[in-house]
Design an enzyme around this catalytic site. Structure first.
Site, PDB file in Angstrom:
ATOM      1  N   LYS A  12       0.928   4.120  -2.757  1.00  0.00           N
ATOM      2  CA  LYS A  12       0.460   5.446  -2.353  1.00  0.00           C
ATOM      3  C   LYS A  12       1.516   6.532  -2.582  1.00  0.00           C
ATOM      4  O   LYS A  12       1.164   7.687  -2.855  1.00  0.00           O
ATOM      5  CB  LYS A  12       0.015   5.428  -0.891  1.00  0.00           C
ATOM      6  CG  LYS A  12      -1.331   4.742  -0.683  1.00  0.00           C
ATOM      7  CD  LYS A  12      -2.410   5.350  -1.551  1.00  0.00           C
ATOM      8  CE  LYS A  12      -3.815   5.162  -1.037  1.00  0.00           C
ATOM      9  NZ  LYS A  12      -4.821   5.620  -2.033  1.00  0.00           N
TER      10      LYS A  12
ATOM     11  N   TYR B 223       0.841  -1.207   0.000  1.00  0.00           N
ATOM     12  CA  TYR B 223       0.000   0.000   0.000  1.00  0.00           C
ATOM     13  C   TYR B 223       0.877   1.259   0.000  1.00  0.00           C
ATOM     14  O   TYR B 223       0.628   2.217  -0.740  1.00  0.00           O
ATOM     15  CB  TYR B 223      -0.873  -0.086   1.257  1.00  0.00           C
ATOM     16  CG  TYR B 223      -1.877   1.003   1.460  1.00  0.00           C
ATOM     17  CD1 TYR B 223      -3.030   1.072   0.684  1.00  0.00           C
ATOM     18  CD2 TYR B 223      -1.702   1.941   2.474  1.00  0.00           C
ATOM     19  CE1 TYR B 223      -3.977   2.051   0.922  1.00  0.00           C
ATOM     20  CE2 TYR B 223      -2.642   2.915   2.716  1.00  0.00           C
ATOM     21  CZ  TYR B 223      -3.776   2.979   1.936  1.00  0.00           C
ATOM     22  OH  TYR B 223      -4.711   3.954   2.172  1.00  0.00           O
TER      23      TYR B 223
HETATM   24  P1  NAI Z   1     -13.588   2.493   1.580  1.00  0.00           P
HETATM   25  O1  NAI Z   1     -13.222   1.044   1.566  1.00  0.00           O
HETATM   26  O2  NAI Z   1     -14.749   2.922   2.410  1.00  0.00           O
HETATM   27  O3  NAI Z   1     -13.814   3.041   0.104  1.00  0.00           O
HETATM   28  C1  NAI Z   1     -13.079   2.610  -0.990  1.00  0.00           C
HETATM   29  C2  NAI Z   1     -14.052   2.377  -2.126  1.00  0.00           C
HETATM   30  O4  NAI Z   1     -13.313   2.018  -3.304  1.00  0.00           O
HETATM   31  C3  NAI Z   1     -15.014   1.211  -1.842  1.00  0.00           C
HETATM   32  O5  NAI Z   1     -16.357   1.663  -1.958  1.00  0.00           O
HETATM   33  C4  NAI Z   1     -14.655   0.178  -2.888  1.00  0.00           C
HETATM   34  O6  NAI Z   1     -15.765  -0.569  -3.366  1.00  0.00           O
HETATM   35  C5  NAI Z   1     -14.051   1.030  -3.992  1.00  0.00           C
HETATM   36  N1  NAI Z   1     -13.142   0.274  -4.857  1.00  0.00           N
HETATM   37  C6  NAI Z   1     -12.200  -0.611  -4.488  1.00  0.00           C
HETATM   38  N2  NAI Z   1     -11.573  -1.107  -5.558  1.00  0.00           N
HETATM   39  C7  NAI Z   1     -12.141  -0.535  -6.647  1.00  0.00           C
HETATM   40  C8  NAI Z   1     -11.920  -0.641  -8.036  1.00  0.00           C
HETATM   41  N3  NAI Z   1     -10.989  -1.466  -8.528  1.00  0.00           N
HETATM   42  N4  NAI Z   1     -12.672   0.108  -8.873  1.00  0.00           N
HETATM   43  C9  NAI Z   1     -13.625   0.947  -8.396  1.00  0.00           C
HETATM   44  N5  NAI Z   1     -13.885   1.082  -7.073  1.00  0.00           N
HETATM   45  C10 NAI Z   1     -13.151   0.351  -6.207  1.00  0.00           C
HETATM   46  O7  NAI Z   1     -12.250   3.260   2.061  1.00  0.00           O
HETATM   47  P2  NAI Z   1     -11.937   4.818   2.316  1.00  0.00           P
HETATM   48  O8  NAI Z   1     -11.316   4.889   3.630  1.00  0.00           O
HETATM   49  O9  NAI Z   1     -13.090   5.667   1.999  1.00  0.00           O
HETATM   50  O10 NAI Z   1     -10.762   5.050   1.240  1.00  0.00           O
HETATM   51  C11 NAI Z   1     -10.812   5.971   0.183  1.00  0.00           C
HETATM   52  C12 NAI Z   1      -9.388   6.273  -0.244  1.00  0.00           C
HETATM   53  O11 NAI Z   1      -8.685   6.944   0.802  1.00  0.00           O
HETATM   54  C13 NAI Z   1      -8.559   5.037  -0.585  1.00  0.00           C
HETATM   55  O12 NAI Z   1      -7.729   5.328  -1.695  1.00  0.00           O
HETATM   56  C14 NAI Z   1      -7.723   4.850   0.650  1.00  0.00           C
HETATM   57  O13 NAI Z   1      -6.541   4.129   0.385  1.00  0.00           O
HETATM   58  C15 NAI Z   1      -7.462   6.287   1.049  1.00  0.00           C
HETATM   59  N6  NAI Z   1      -7.073   6.463   2.422  1.00  0.00           N
HETATM   60  C16 NAI Z   1      -7.962   6.277   3.448  1.00  0.00           C
HETATM   61  C17 NAI Z   1      -7.565   6.484   4.747  1.00  0.00           C
HETATM   62  C18 NAI Z   1      -8.502   6.373   5.880  1.00  0.00           C
HETATM   63  O14 NAI Z   1      -8.093   6.686   7.026  1.00  0.00           O
HETATM   64  N7  NAI Z   1      -9.740   5.960   5.669  1.00  0.00           N
HETATM   65  C19 NAI Z   1      -6.164   6.824   5.082  1.00  0.00           C
HETATM   66  C20 NAI Z   1      -5.332   7.062   3.950  1.00  0.00           C
HETATM   67  C21 NAI Z   1      -5.787   6.870   2.670  1.00  0.00           C
END
Ligand code: NAI
Length: 301
Positions: free
Chosen positions: A169, A165
């Protein structure tokens, strides 16, 4: 001055839940037409259904906004092409791309299979590159574009069990470091968000009390600025719990250790000076560093 997106069209990847949903809803509240992309799979990237994206589209419509759902994977070339065609056919332009989709496959490096590394790099890095490539020429032709990538404190600083990751990232930051230069003349601005939020991705890594404080809604206002008319370019915005900070790479001033009599021992003997960050500076492009090297090597001329 209020930030509005009337007449603008935005694609948000991974917007079926968590941070992406919050960004999509707020864009719609502020007048944007939104494409809600989500594969609808599980946290580790398996499975898929368009229910998640459809639900957020319904929420946007209930607010009186305009949105369509797209269930493509951001890693699938045909799916990404379809998402962009669907956007152009429905709304006729693309002003904003928020690359947000993501998954996790955490394991210490000694236990990690290369397949888990590859999949995470594919989704986060190539799943950012492919949608960006698909909208790039459209934005250039329009002379307007705002692109956001989603990085992480793991990429910037590290986190146990997340080599895959973290590599992906920081990869997206390397991607926009050059993209911001190539987009400048066509008014395309590219920035990164490093969020912290309580979502499906992080809920088992955080105490339940964190849920209210670390809401996705406490991050999204920063995103609205990063994709607005007055956005900066090439910035990394860190956001969580209503706190906002900027991160950057910088380099120590450096020291010229001579031409003919260089040695590993000289580097070791000067380590303190080499790694003294008291006069550190950031650079907007790689060539600025080369310029500094010439300057130091020729006695500052
Ligand atoms: P989440 O798991 O709630 O949302 C991620 C969404 O991406 C999900 O709805 C999933 O279905 C969708 N997804 C996954 N693979 C996919 C694909 N191949 N094509 C289309 N959609 C896809 O997670 P969250 O926390 O909302 O994460 C959003 C972004 O923020 C991610 O890139 C994550 O790595 C990043 N992030 C989040 C942090 C946190 O504290 N929540 C910290 C640092 C980064």
């Amino acid at each position: 001055m209020s930030i509005r997106f009337d007449g603008k069209v935005a694609i948000v990847t991974g917007a079926g839940g968590g941070l992406g949903r919050s960004h999509a809803l707020e864009l719609a509240r502020r007048g944007a037409k939104v494409v809600v992309n989500d594969l609808g799979g599980s946290r580790d990237g398996s499975g898929g259904s368009s229910d998640a994206a459809n639900k957020v589209v319904e929420e946007i419509k209930a607010l009186g906004g305009e949105a369509i759902a797209n269930g493509s994977s951001v890693t699938d070339d045909a799916g990404v092409a379809h998402m962009v065609k669907q956007t152009m056919d429905t709304f006729g332009r693309i002003d904003i791309l928020i690359n947000n989709a993501g998954i996790l496959r955490d394991k210490s490096f000694s236990k990690m299979e290369i397949a888990d590394f590859q999949l995470v790099v594919d989704v986060h890095l190539m799943g950012t590159v492919k949608p960006t490539k698909a909208v790039w020429q459209i934005m250039r032709d329009q002379g307007y574009g705002r692109i956001m990538v989603t990085t992480s404190s793991t990429g910037l600083y590290g986190n146990f069990g997340q080599t895959n990751y973290g590599a992906a990232k920081l990869g997206v930051v390397g991607f926009i470091n050059t993209l911001k230069l190539e987009g400048q003349k066509d008014n395309i601005r590219c920035n990164a968000l490093a969020p912290v939020a309580y979502t499906r991705m992080t809920s088992d890594l955080m105490p339940p009390e964190a849920e209210k404080m670390l809401s996705p809604e406490s991050v999204t206002p920063g995103v609205m600025f990063l994709v607005s008319e007055d956005a900066p370019t090439g910035m990394i915005l860190c956001a969580g719990a209503g706190v906002f900070a900027a991160a950057r790479m910088e380099e120590s001033e450096g020291v010229f250790l001579g031409g003919d009599d260089l040695s590993a021992e000289k580097v070791a003997a000067n380590w303190e000076k080499i790694s003294d960050f008291s006069n550190a500076a950031p650079y907007f492009m790689g060539g600025e560093q080369t310029g500094k090297f010439f300057k130091l090597a020729t006695g500052g001329k």
